[in-house]
Design a protein around this motif. Structure first.
Motif, PDB file in Angstrom:
ATOM      1  N   VAL A 184       0.854  -1.185   0.000  1.00  0.00           N
ATOM      2  CA  VAL A 184       0.000   0.000   0.000  1.00  0.00           C
ATOM      3  C   VAL A 184       0.889   1.234   0.000  1.00  0.00           C
ATOM      4  O   VAL A 184       1.735   1.402   0.873  1.00  0.00           O
ATOM      5  CB  VAL A 184      -0.943   0.009   1.222  1.00  0.00           C
ATOM      6  N   ILE A 185       0.691   2.077  -1.008  1.00  0.00           N
ATOM      7  CA  ILE A 185       1.537   3.258  -1.194  1.00  0.00           C
ATOM      8  C   ILE A 185       0.682   4.504  -0.968  1.00  0.00           C
ATOM      9  O   ILE A 185      -0.232   4.798  -1.742  1.00  0.00           O
ATOM     10  CB  ILE A 185       2.141   3.271  -2.609  1.00  0.00           C
ATOM     11  N   GLY A 186       0.964   5.200   0.110  1.00  0.00           N
ATOM     12  CA  GLY A 186       0.230   6.425   0.410  1.00  0.00           C
ATOM     13  C   GLY A 186       0.859   7.612  -0.301  1.00  0.00           C
ATOM     14  O   GLY A 186       2.059   7.854  -0.191  1.00  0.00           O
ATOM     15  N   GLN A 333      -0.976   8.466   8.177  1.00  0.00           N
ATOM     16  CA  GLN A 333      -0.701   7.305   9.016  1.00  0.00           C
ATOM     17  C   GLN A 333      -2.000   6.746   9.603  1.00  0.00           C
ATOM     18  O   GLN A 333      -2.192   5.521   9.667  1.00  0.00           O
ATOM     19  CB  GLN A 333       0.262   7.716  10.143  1.00  0.00           C
ATOM     20  N   ARG A 334      -2.910   7.635  10.019  1.00  0.00           N
ATOM     21  CA  ARG A 334      -4.195   7.163  10.556  1.00  0.00           C
ATOM     22  C   ARG A 334      -5.025   6.494   9.461  1.00  0.00           C
ATOM     23  O   ARG A 334      -5.688   5.482   9.697  1.00  0.00           O
ATOM     24  CB  ARG A 334      -4.962   8.333  11.172  1.00  0.00           C
ATOM     25  N   GLN A 335      -5.000   7.068   8.259  1.00  0.00           N
ATOM     26  CA  GLN A 335      -5.709   6.445   7.146  1.00  0.00           C
ATOM     27  C   GLN A 335      -5.134   5.063   6.850  1.00  0.00           C
ATOM     28  O   GLN A 335      -5.868   4.128   6.532  1.00  0.00           O
ATOM     29  CB  GLN A 335      -5.618   7.343   5.910  1.00  0.00           C
ATOM     30  N   SER A 336      -3.817   4.938   6.980  1.00  0.00           N
ATOM     31  CA  SER A 336      -3.172   3.645   6.772  1.00  0.00           C
ATOM     32  C   SER A 336      -3.672   2.619   7.785  1.00  0.00           C
ATOM     33  O   SER A 336      -3.909   1.454   7.446  1.00  0.00           O
ATOM     34  CB  SER A 336      -1.652   3.797   6.881  1.00  0.00           C
ATOM     35  N   CYS A 337      -3.851   3.033   9.027  1.00  0.00           N
ATOM     36  CA  CYS A 337      -4.338   2.109  10.055  1.00  0.00           C
ATOM     37  C   CYS A 337      -5.748   1.627   9.733  1.00  0.00           C
ATOM     38  O   CYS A 337      -6.067   0.441   9.927  1.00  0.00           O
ATOM     39  CB  CYS A 337      -4.301   2.782  11.432  1.00  0.00           C
ATOM     40  N   ILE A 338      -6.599   2.528   9.251  1.00  0.00           N
ATOM     41  CA  ILE A 338      -7.955   2.124   8.869  1.00  0.00           C
ATOM     42  C   ILE A 338      -7.895   1.109   7.731  1.00  0.00           C
ATOM     43  O   ILE A 338      -8.601   0.082   7.750  1.00  0.00           O
ATOM     44  CB  ILE A 338      -8.787   3.347   8.455  1.00  0.00           C
ATOM     45  N   GLN A 339      -7.049   1.353   6.739  1.00  0.00           N
ATOM     46  CA  GLN A 339      -6.933   0.434   5.609  1.00  0.00           C
ATOM     47  C   GLN A 339      -6.406  -0.923   6.060  1.00  0.00           C
ATOM     48  O   GLN A 339      -6.911  -1.972   5.622  1.00  0.00           O
ATOM     49  CB  GLN A 339      -6.021   1.051   4.538  1.00  0.00           C
ATOM     50  N   GLN A 340      -5.391  -0.930   6.925  1.00  0.00           N
ATOM     51  CA  GLN A 340      -4.844  -2.195   7.407  1.00  0.00           C
ATOM     52  C   GLN A 340      -5.873  -2.955   8.236  1.00  0.00           C
ATOM     53  O   GLN A 340      -5.966  -4.189   8.155  1.00  0.00           O
ATOM     54  CB  GLN A 340      -3.591  -1.935   8.236  1.00  0.00           C
ATOM     55  N   ALA A 341      -6.666  -2.226   9.032  1.00  0.00           N
ATOM     56  CA  ALA A 341      -7.702  -2.876   9.833  1.00  0.00           C
ATOM     57  C   ALA A 341      -8.748  -3.527   8.941  1.00  0.00           C
ATOM     58  O   ALA A 341      -9.212  -4.639   9.210  1.00  0.00           O
ATOM     59  CB  ALA A 341      -8.360  -1.858  10.768  1.00  0.00           C
ATOM     60  N   LEU A 342      -9.113  -2.847   7.869  1.00  0.00           N
ATOM     61  CA  LEU A 342     -10.087  -3.415   6.937  1.00  0.00           C
ATOM     62  C   LEU A 342      -9.541  -4.687   6.293  1.00  0.00           C
ATOM     63  O   LEU A 342     -10.249  -5.698   6.187  1.00  0.00           O
ATOM     64  CB  LEU A 342     -10.445  -2.390   5.860  1.00  0.00           C
ATOM     65  N   LEU A 343      -8.294  -4.656   5.861  1.00  0.00           N
ATOM     66  CA  LEU A 343      -7.702  -5.829   5.213  1.00  0.00           C
ATOM     67  C   LEU A 343      -7.615  -7.000   6.185  1.00  0.00           C
ATOM     68  O   LEU A 343      -7.863  -8.149   5.814  1.00  0.00           O
ATOM     69  CB  LEU A 343      -6.309  -5.488   4.677  1.00  0.00           C
ATOM     70  N   LYS A 344      -7.287  -6.711   7.448  1.00  0.00           N
ATOM     71  CA  LYS A 344      -7.120  -7.768   8.430  1.00  0.00           C
ATOM     72  C   LYS A 344      -8.455  -8.358   8.870  1.00  0.00           C
ATOM     73  O   LYS A 344      -8.565  -9.563   9.117  1.00  0.00           O
ATOM     74  CB  LYS A 344      -6.357  -7.218   9.648  1.00  0.00           C
ATOM     75  N   ASP A 390       2.862  -4.639   3.141  1.00  0.00           N
ATOM     76  CA  ASP A 390       3.971  -3.704   2.966  1.00  0.00           C
ATOM     77  C   ASP A 390       3.418  -2.309   2.721  1.00  0.00           C
ATOM     78  O   ASP A 390       2.514  -2.121   1.911  1.00  0.00           O
ATOM     79  CB  ASP A 390       4.844  -4.150   1.793  1.00  0.00           C
ATOM     80  N   ARG A 391       3.976  -1.326   3.416  1.00  0.00           N
ATOM     81  CA  ARG A 391       3.414   0.024   3.384  1.00  0.00           C
ATOM     82  C   ARG A 391       4.514   1.054   3.245  1.00  0.00           C
ATOM     83  O   ARG A 391       5.572   0.933   3.887  1.00  0.00           O
ATOM     84  CB  ARG A 391       2.626   0.286   4.671  1.00  0.00           C
ATOM     85  N   VAL A 392       4.286   2.068   2.427  1.00  0.00           N
ATOM     86  CA  VAL A 392       5.201   3.189   2.337  1.00  0.00           C
ATOM     87  C   VAL A 392       4.376   4.459   2.201  1.00  0.00           C
ATOM     88  O   VAL A 392       3.369   4.492   1.488  1.00  0.00           O
ATOM     89  CB  VAL A 392       6.173   3.034   1.139  1.00  0.00           C
ATOM     90  N   GLU A 393       4.753   5.488   2.951  1.00  0.00           N
ATOM     91  CA  GLU A 393       4.066   6.777   2.909  1.00  0.00           C
ATOM     92  C   GLU A 393       4.977   7.785   2.218  1.00  0.00           C
ATOM     93  O   GLU A 393       6.063   8.097   2.725  1.00  0.00           O
ATOM     94  CB  GLU A 393       3.728   7.261   4.320  1.00  0.00           C
ATOM     95  N   ARG A 414       9.982   0.626  -4.963  1.00  0.00           N
ATOM     96  CA  ARG A 414      10.587  -0.666  -5.276  1.00  0.00           C
ATOM     97  C   ARG A 414      10.719  -1.520  -4.022  1.00  0.00           C
ATOM     98  O   ARG A 414      10.476  -2.725  -4.038  1.00  0.00           O
ATOM     99  CB  ARG A 414      11.961  -0.479  -5.919  1.00  0.00           C
ATOM    100  N   SER A 415      11.116  -0.914  -2.915  1.00  0.00           N
ATOM    101  CA  SER A 415      11.264  -1.666  -1.672  1.00  0.00           C
ATOM    102  C   SER A 415       9.927  -2.209  -1.184  1.00  0.00           C
ATOM    103  O   SER A 415       9.864  -3.282  -0.584  1.00  0.00           O
ATOM    104  CB  SER A 415      11.873  -0.761  -0.588  1.00  0.00           C
ATOM    105  N   ALA A 416       8.833  -1.452  -1.444  1.00  0.00           N
ATOM    106  CA  ALA A 416       7.508  -1.887  -0.995  1.00  0.00           C
ATOM    107  C   ALA A 416       6.956  -3.011  -1.860  1.00  0.00           C
ATOM    108  O   ALA A 416       6.388  -3.977  -1.351  1.00  0.00           O
ATOM    109  CB  ALA A 416       6.541  -0.708  -0.989  1.00  0.00           C
ATOM    110  N   VAL A 417       7.116  -2.897  -3.173  1.00  0.00           N
ATOM    111  CA  VAL A 417       6.527  -3.899  -4.070  1.00  0.00           C
ATOM    112  C   VAL A 417       7.436  -5.110  -4.251  1.00  0.00           C
ATOM    113  O   VAL A 417       6.968  -6.163  -4.702  1.00  0.00           O
ATOM    114  CB  VAL A 417       6.179  -3.285  -5.442  1.00  0.00           C
TER     115      VAL A 417
END
Length: 463
Positions: A184-186, A333-344, A390-393, A414-417
């Protein structure tokens, strides 16, 4: 013939057409009808059992407009079949009964059972078909680029008092087409000074790319597309097409499709899922932007307290969007947490049932993905749940949004994908081309044009 036997024949015939004929002794007609009915019912039971045991098959079936349409037509056809067989049974019973009128009324009453069941099935199937057709309007197949499906996810703000719609959250979800492992690339919405992809409409309009001191944030590209739909005559949403070109130019990734969600639709989605659980590390105020025509901040309620919080849709939206005493990096970062929670917390079967439960409330939710690609994405999503996310902001402190180092951006992506590879983010500048006018370095040094640096500590996590 006794009333009890006649009633039993009608009830049996309504449940398994043809069996009522056997009850009254019409074996030459009842035997083949019963065999046909039993075979059809058994096929339906096996199909339902398969879909119930396999979320991926359920998603593929539910995402197929043809499949839903066939289910609705089959339910109507079954009801007509039951009615025709019951009518023949009533005709035979009337000849053997002294109360034909009562038999007719009893037949109508018994037919209510299959009528209600078939009506519910057909209504649900045709409603689902309409939802799939209205939201998943794309007609192209899902195309992988360099072995990955890259989906642009846009959260847009259509707040009262705003004359335009602004993308508030911009994320690229990149899925390995073989394993499902997801990166996930923010993308910071305030990013500017980057190139547009060669051969794109935006590159033709701005050959030097996105170059300016202010007023050209990446999310403004959406409004440019809305105001110039003639540049993309074949696109149903020129704003999203323009934004997609901007994100492709900045990230170097080719998009396989997009998903667009407005804030109201986001609330409905989270509520339909039963909420999301996030571990909040720092208090988040429910304080909004100043009201139109005044300088007063709107206070919507008590702050979101630190600790593990199970959030409903409105709370999750405040958590993801709150700006007061916060930086843009913290919001991402907070948006990332919501996205990760949804995926999990979300599996494909639950996602399908939730999506179909939003019948009539899909306004503000759209995508150019076609129904044909949903089965593939569902299978990959199931695999992704068992692997690291894998996440990068692409924001501070890694990237300066106003003048991003494109080598660092490329290395981080590249490191994320490709986790575990030697694709470390380089330290040198990527693009030495100056902006349209001078003074940008001084502006960056003073921190103007952004909302501050990221917090030293994580602001949230997913339990």
């Amino acid at each position: 013939m006794s009333r009890r036997r006649a009633a039993g024949a009608l009830l049996a015939g309504a449940l398994v057409p043809g069996s009522g004929h056997l009850v009254v002794g019409a074996r030459s007609t009842g035997a083949p009808l019963t065999a046909l009915s039993a075979g059809l019912l058994l096929s339906a039971v096996l199909l339902v059992a398969r879909l119930a045991s396999s979320p991926l098959d359920a998603v593929a079936f539910g995402a197929a407009t043809d499949g839903l349409g066939i289910a609705g037509i089959a339910a109507v056809a079954w009801l007509l079949y039951v009615a025709a067989v019951t009518a023949d049974l009533v005709r035979r019973l009337r000849m053997r009964s002294a109360a034909p009128r009562r038999l007719s009324l009893a037949a109508v009453a018994v037919l209510v059972i299959p009528a209600l069941a078939c009506g519910a099935i057909s209504a649900s199937a045709f409603t689902g078909r309409g939802i799939v057709s209205s939201v998943f309007g794309g007609d192209a197949g899902l195309e992988a680029h360099d072995g990955r499906y890259n989906i642009l996810v846009v959260g847009a703000d259509r707040a009262p008092g705003r004359s335009i719609v602004q993308p508030d959250s911009i994320t690229v979800v990149s899925v390995d087409a073989r394993t499902g492992r997801t990166a996930v690339i923010g993308v910071d919405r305030t990013t500017q000074n980057f190139p547009y992809p060669a051969g794109s409409v935006m590159a033709a309009q701005f050959p030097s790319g996105n170059r300016c001191l202010s007023g050209c944030h990446l999310n403004y590209t959406y409004q440019y597309g809305v105001e110039h739909p003639d540049l993309w005559p074949d696109s149903p949403d020129a704003g999203l097409t323009a934004l997609t070109e901007a994100v492709e130019g900045y990230t170097g990734l080719s998009m396989s499709g997009h998903v667009y969600v407005e804030l109201d639709a986001f609330i409905r989605l989270i509520d339909a899922l039963g909420g999301v659980t996030v571990d909040v590390q720092a208090e988040v105020p429910r304080i909004g932007v100043p009201d139109v025509g005044s300088d007063e901040l709107s206070v919507a309620g008590p702050p979101i307290e630190p600790g593990v919080q199970h959030m409903d849709g409105e709370t999750a939206l405040w958590f993801a969007r709150s700006r007061y005493a916060s930086s843009n990096a913290d919001r991402m970062q907070r948006q990332s947490c919501i996205q990760q929670a949804l995926l999990k917390q979300l599996d494909p079967g639950t996602a399908l049932s939730v999506f179909l439960s939003l019948a009539g409330t899909t306004e503000g939710l759209s995508t150019d993905l076609s129904p044909a690609g949903l089965g593939t994405l569902a299978a990959l999503a199931e695999g992704a749940r068992s692997q690291p996310l894998d996440r990068v902001e692409l924001t501070k402190p890694l990237v300066q949004p106003l003048q991003p180092d494109l080598d660092i951006v490329a290395g981080a992506i590249r490191s994320a994908v490709h986790p575990g590879s030697d694709a470390a983010a380089p330290a040198g500048p990527a693009d030495s081309s100056p902006p349209a006018s001078g003074g940008l370095g001084a502006i960056l040094a003073e921190g103007a044009g952004d909302e501050g640096s990221a917090s030293a500590q994580p602001v949230c996590s997913v339990p």
